[in-house]
Design a protein around this motif. Structure first.
Motif, mmCIF file in Angstrom:
data_model
loop_
_atom_site.group_PDB
_atom_site.id
_atom_site.type_symbol
_atom_site.label_atom_id
_atom_site.label_comp_id
_atom_site.label_asym_id
_atom_site.label_seq_id
_atom_site.Cartn_x
_atom_site.Cartn_y
_atom_site.Cartn_z
ATOM 1 N N GLY A 84 -3.088 -3.375 -16.155
ATOM 2 C CA GLY A 84 -2.047 -3.193 -15.159
ATOM 3 C C GLY A 84 -0.964 -2.249 -15.646
ATOM 4 O O GLY A 84 -1.031 -1.727 -16.764
ATOM 5 N N PRO A 85 0.059 -2.025 -14.835
ATOM 6 C CA PRO A 85 1.160 -1.151 -15.256
ATOM 7 C C PRO A 85 2.026 -1.822 -16.314
ATOM 8 O O PRO A 85 2.144 -3.055 -16.346
ATOM 9 N N GLU B 65 0.830 -1.203 0.000
ATOM 10 C CA GLU B 65 0.000 0.000 0.000
ATOM 11 C C GLU B 65 0.869 1.260 0.000
ATOM 12 O O GLU B 65 0.580 2.235 -0.700
ATOM 13 N N GLN B 66 1.951 1.227 0.782
ATOM 14 C CA GLN B 66 2.852 2.378 0.834
ATOM 15 C C GLN B 66 3.543 2.601 -0.498
ATOM 16 O O GLN B 66 3.625 3.727 -1.000
ATOM 17 N N GLN B 67 4.052 1.512 -1.093
ATOM 18 C CA GLN B 67 4.803 1.634 -2.344
ATOM 19 C C GLN B 67 3.900 2.049 -3.506
ATOM 20 O O GLN B 67 4.246 2.899 -4.313
ATOM 21 N N MET B 68 2.730 1.408 -3.600
ATOM 22 C CA MET B 68 1.892 1.604 -4.780
ATOM 23 C C MET B 68 1.074 2.878 -4.708
ATOM 24 O O MET B 68 0.585 3.358 -5.736
ATOM 25 N N ARG C 56 3.412 6.563 -5.633
ATOM 26 C CA ARG C 56 3.567 7.027 -7.017
ATOM 27 C C ARG C 56 2.459 6.420 -7.856
ATOM 28 O O ARG C 56 2.608 5.310 -8.375
ATOM 29 N N PRO C 57 1.354 7.114 -8.002
ATOM 30 C CA PRO C 57 0.258 6.574 -8.809
ATOM 31 C C PRO C 57 0.736 6.227 -10.224
ATOM 32 O O PRO C 57 1.569 6.931 -10.808
ATOM 33 N N PHE C 58 0.219 5.133 -10.759
ATOM 34 C CA PHE C 58 0.640 4.679 -12.079
ATOM 35 C C PHE C 58 -0.587 4.481 -12.959
ATOM 36 O O PHE C 58 -1.706 4.282 -12.472
ATOM 37 N N ARG C 59 -0.352 4.540 -14.249
ATOM 38 C CA ARG C 59 -1.421 4.338 -15.215
ATOM 39 C C ARG C 59 -1.529 2.852 -15.549
ATOM 40 O O ARG C 59 -0.507 2.176 -15.703
ATOM 41 N N THR C 60 -2.743 2.351 -15.652
ATOM 42 C CA THR C 60 -2.927 0.968 -16.083
ATOM 43 C C THR C 60 -3.292 0.937 -17.568
ATOM 44 O O THR C 60 -4.023 1.800 -18.061
ATOM 45 N N ILE C 61 -2.764 -0.068 -18.246
ATOM 46 C CA ILE C 61 -3.045 -0.294 -19.660
ATOM 47 C C ILE C 61 -3.295 -1.791 -19.846
ATOM 48 O O ILE C 61 -3.125 -2.583 -18.931
ATOM 49 N N LEU D 76 9.395 1.724 -11.802
ATOM 50 C CA LEU D 76 10.451 0.847 -11.298
ATOM 51 C C LEU D 76 10.251 0.512 -9.820
ATOM 52 O O LEU D 76 10.646 -0.565 -9.358
ATOM 53 N N SER D 77 9.607 1.401 -9.105
ATOM 54 C CA SER D 77 9.339 1.132 -7.685
ATOM 55 C C SER D 77 8.313 0.022 -7.498
ATOM 56 O O SER D 77 8.110 -0.472 -6.382
#
Length: 326
Positions: free
Chosen positions: A224-225, A184-187, A190-195, A263-264
């Motif tokens: 997903g990312p 939860e902390q890692q994801m 840095r919000p990421f876009r899913t494709i 990368l995180s």
């Protein structure tokens, strides 16, 4: 008769299904290495053999499978080397009680050498193009990589399955909530876009022959990312992974910006896979093929090593993530 549907999927039933859509089989039916579904190479009279994939009943809806097929058709239209299903009168998914099934052309090859920079750069180029197409629209009926929720579901499956020896329950129950908290902390940091991504791009789903690469088996394609399709190509120590990433990045950036901010997620995605793999074995143990293919699963040794792996992942999640400089 066995209660499990696959136990009754005989060569005769395979041929009957294929002949129901217009082919004439020559009685050569060879099972291929597949556990989640059943996949066969089937000889065809006066033609090249076909690959027949019988989907596991009640796993995917028809709409979810058709989304998988559409993704592959989108990729083929952009001349990306995937092995898409054969269409007959505009249809790619067929039914033979109780199975949905699809037919594919046969493609030969071997897994690429991931120690080869040339192969890694080639993969980087094709992945960028795959992700470019994947970003054009979103899945509506396929799973989404959710992170902490994926871990919680996997843990619930494992603990309720009865396959984990009772003397491991307490330590497992103490580890997985810590992993959830770390994810939860890692994801969320840095919000990421899913494709739309392949989702299971290990070397066994890559075929290389005469410098022609084929990407196969989109059965686990998800929303997903982009990093989901990249991290599975990495192996070895941290320095080795950074070197591999750099080569993949060189190929990837020929067509699409590399997802540096994701990368995180590498160790997060690895943790999800480790936990979901154990849950998958628990879910599928009633399939007669699984005790034969995974005889070590019900042993104390497996669960001891699984818990050790989870502890290693917890440590990995506390380390600085991999970093490449643009």
């Amino acid at each position: 008769m066995s209660a499990h549907p696959y136990a009754n999927l005989t060569p005769e039933r395979v041929m009957d299904a294929i002949e129901s859509v217009g082919y004439l089989c020559d009685a050569r039916v060879f099972p291929l290495n597949s556990y989640e579904n059943r996949v066969y190479q089937v000889g065809i009279e006066e033609g090249e053999p076909l690959i027949a994939k019988f989907y596991r009943p009640d796993r995917w809806s028809r709409a979810a499978i058709l989304e998988e097929h559409k993704f592959m058709f989108d990729l083929v239209e952009e001349e990306i080397p995937v092995v898409a299903p054969i269409q007959i009168d505009g249809e790619s998914l067929f039914y033979s009680e109780p199975f949905m099934f699809a037919l594919f052309p046969r493609r030969g090859g071997h897994a690429p050498e991931l120690s080869s920079n040339a192969d890694l750069e080639l993969l980087g180029r094709w992945l960028a193009r795959l992700h470019q197409v994947g970003s054009w629209e979103s899945f509506e009926h396929r799973p989404v990589i959710l992170g902490a929720q994926d871990l919680a579901q996997a843990a619930e499956t494992v603990l309720s399955s009865g396959h984990m020896p009772s003397d491991y329950h307490a330590v497992y129950a103490s580890i997985w909530p810590q992993l959830v908290q770390s994810l939860e902390q890692q994801m969320s940091s840095r919000p990421f876009r899913t494709i739309r991504v392949h989702g299971d791009l290990h070397p066994g789903n890559l075929l290389l022959r005469y410098e022609q690469l084929w990407m196969v088996d989109f059965d686990d394609c998800v929303q997903g990312p982009a990093m989901q399709d990249i991290w599975m190509l990495l192996s070895g120590a941290r320095d080795e992974q950074l070197s591999q990433l750099d080569v993949i990045r060189n190929g990837y950036e020929m067509f699409r910006p590399f997802p540096y901010t994701e990368l995180s997620l590498v160790e997060c995605l690895r943790t999800i896979r480790v936990m979901k793999h154990a849950a998958w074995l628990c879910q599928r143990w009633d399939d007669p093929a699984f005790p034969i293919a995974f005889p070590w699963f019900d042993s104390h040794r497996f669960w001891s090593e699984h818990i050790l792996t989870l502890r290693e992942q917890q440590a990995a999640l506390q380390q600085e993530p991999l970093v490449l400089f643009a």
